[in-house]
Enzyme design. Structure first.
Site, mmCIF file in Angstrom:
data_model
loop_
_atom_site.group_PDB
_atom_site.id
_atom_site.type_symbol
_atom_site.label_atom_id
_atom_site.label_comp_id
_atom_site.label_asym_id
_atom_site.label_seq_id
_atom_site.Cartn_x
_atom_site.Cartn_y
_atom_site.Cartn_z
ATOM 1 N N GLY A 71 0.798 -1.213 0.000
ATOM 2 C CA GLY A 71 0.000 0.000 0.000
ATOM 3 C C GLY A 71 0.834 1.268 0.000
ATOM 4 C CG ASN A 151 -5.041 3.927 9.679
ATOM 5 O OD1 ASN A 151 -5.317 4.935 9.034
ATOM 6 N ND2 ASN A 151 -4.092 3.903 10.588
ATOM 7 C CD GLN A 179 -6.929 -0.701 7.746
ATOM 8 O OE1 GLN A 179 -7.747 -1.610 7.928
ATOM 9 N NE2 GLN A 179 -5.688 -0.775 8.206
ATOM 10 C CG HIS A 201 -0.169 -6.264 5.249
ATOM 11 N ND1 HIS A 201 -0.199 -5.940 6.583
ATOM 12 C CD2 HIS A 201 0.108 -5.122 4.596
ATOM 13 C CE1 HIS A 201 0.054 -4.647 6.728
ATOM 14 N NE2 HIS A 201 0.238 -4.137 5.533
ATOM 15 C CB THR A 237 11.435 -9.280 -12.643
ATOM 16 O OG1 THR A 237 12.448 -8.942 -13.592
ATOM 17 C CG2 THR A 237 10.826 -10.622 -13.008
ATOM 18 C CB CYS A 322 3.516 6.281 27.577
ATOM 19 S SG CYS A 322 1.827 5.999 28.136
#
Length: 377
Positions: A71, A151, A179, A201, A237, A322
């Protein structure tokens, strides 16, 4: 310890059908798809079949699909490729404040090269107003890029309405659909887009493969220069192995029925959290215009990272970080105007095709225990 995976927006497992389809290409069809002899023919056939499967999901022509490494590359090709191809016409890009870094970072890079970028704000649900996009467009605008769905909070943007604005004013329109593809309908003509990004993915294909839909007639300057692969739009390729994985996953994603079941589970999860925590829990994102698998909530007065750290075997994400004892909200929650005392308790649970009601009930039980212990302290 039982492992419960609720981070499908970060990455999905490879579907068994995808694994099975890819396996032969580890040992066979090893030829270069661009060669003209017997060893290349099976690889070339597999590559083009996969291209057709991706195209079928988006309802476009196969030669409008460009395979990429994922992506991020597809987004960079859409944005940088447009800028370098059309900079003689203008240098202005319109996007939003809640885009993925794979959109925002290329825009900031192009600003160093003379691009002017307008970052359109969103409302408290993370949704952009198409009229704000319209008002941002100038005579120098060459590209609009608005994500299909966020997302972090899952908010679905009014892409069709923005697409109508783009067509009316003659501006190229890109959407990052990493997403949304496989979760909601993503037909390119219905959305009204000229460019659309897919990340393998995120829809049960391997990492390292994605695609960019490029409407016929849209010119892009390649990111990678070399030979004439992918109709001259992306040198290198091609991998028949990875293309087969993405193509098979896209074939599975054409059936959105599993997402209806996931939506029911997601809503059950939210109902249980509301029942358990009442006004101590807040929904982040749009209550209706939201991905069917995404539940981003804030545990008021708590820190999301600490909540997650006390969950046993649960994989999820937090909307705050944090640093040196200070809580920093994500740029998305900040852009939505979420107050710090609420945003610091944000946790994103994203469900998938394998999520079960038993898992949801177990997580709710753990959350009750964690918050009770925290309250006692």
């Amino acid at each position: 310890m039982t492992s419960i995976y609720l981070d499908y927006n970060a990455s999905t497992p490879i579907d068994p059908a995808v694994t099975a389809a890819m396996r032969p290409y580890l040992d066979e069809a090893f030829g270069n798809p661009s060669s003209g002899h017997w060893a290349s023919m099976p690889a070339k056939a597999a590559l083009e079949k996969a291209r057709g499967q991706v195209a079928a999901l988006l309802d476009c022509a196969p030669d409008e699909i460009v395979f990429t490494s994922g992506g991020s590359e597809a987004n960079n090709l859409a944005i940088k490729g447009t800028f370098f191809a059309l900079r003689h016409k203008g240098e202005h890009i319109v996007t939003t404040t809640v885009e993925h870094p794979a959109i925002l970072a290329p825009c900031r890079f192009l600003e160093q090269l003379g691009a002017a970028v307008t970052y359109v704000p969103v409302d408290s649900t993370g949704r952009v107003d198409p009229d704000d996009v319209r008002r941002a467009i100038t005579s120098r605008t060459i590209l609009i890029s608005v994500m299909h769905a966020n997302n972090e909070v899952g908010t679905i943007q009014p892409i069709e309405e923005i697409g109508a604005v783009a067509r009316e004013l003659g501006v190229r329109f890109h959407t990052d659909a990493a997403q949304s593809v496989g979760k909601i309908a993503s037909k390119v003509d219905t959305l009204g887009v000229d460019l659309l990004t897919i990340a393998g993915h995120k829809l049960y294909a391997p990492k390292g493969v994605g695609a960019l839909y490029v409407r016929d007639g849209v010119t892009l300057e390649p990111l990678i220069h070399g030979a004439g692969h992918e109709h001259g739009r992306r040198a290198g390729t091609e991998s028949a192995l990875l293309a087969v994985g993405l193509g098979t996953a896209c074939g599975l994603a054409s059936d959105l029925e599993p997402m209806a079941r996931v939506r029911v589970l997601r809503d059950r999860f939210w109902d249980a959290l509301q029942e358990s925590f009442g006004d101590r829990i807040v929904l982040n994102g749009h209550p209706q215009h939201r991905l069917p698998n995404t539940l981003n909530v804030s545990f008021v007065g708590m820190i999301g990272a600490e909540v997650l750290s006390h969950l046993d075997g649960v994989a999820a994400s937090t909307g705050s970080a944090c640093h040196a004892g200070r809580v920093e909200l994500s740029p998305v929650l900040t852009a939505m105007g979420v107050p710090e005392e609420i945003g610091m308790g944000a946790v994103r649970f994203s469900l998938g095709r394998a999520t079960t009601s038993t898992e949801i009930d177990a997580v709710v039980g753990q959350l009750r225990a964690v918050t009770v212990r925290s309250a006692i302290r």
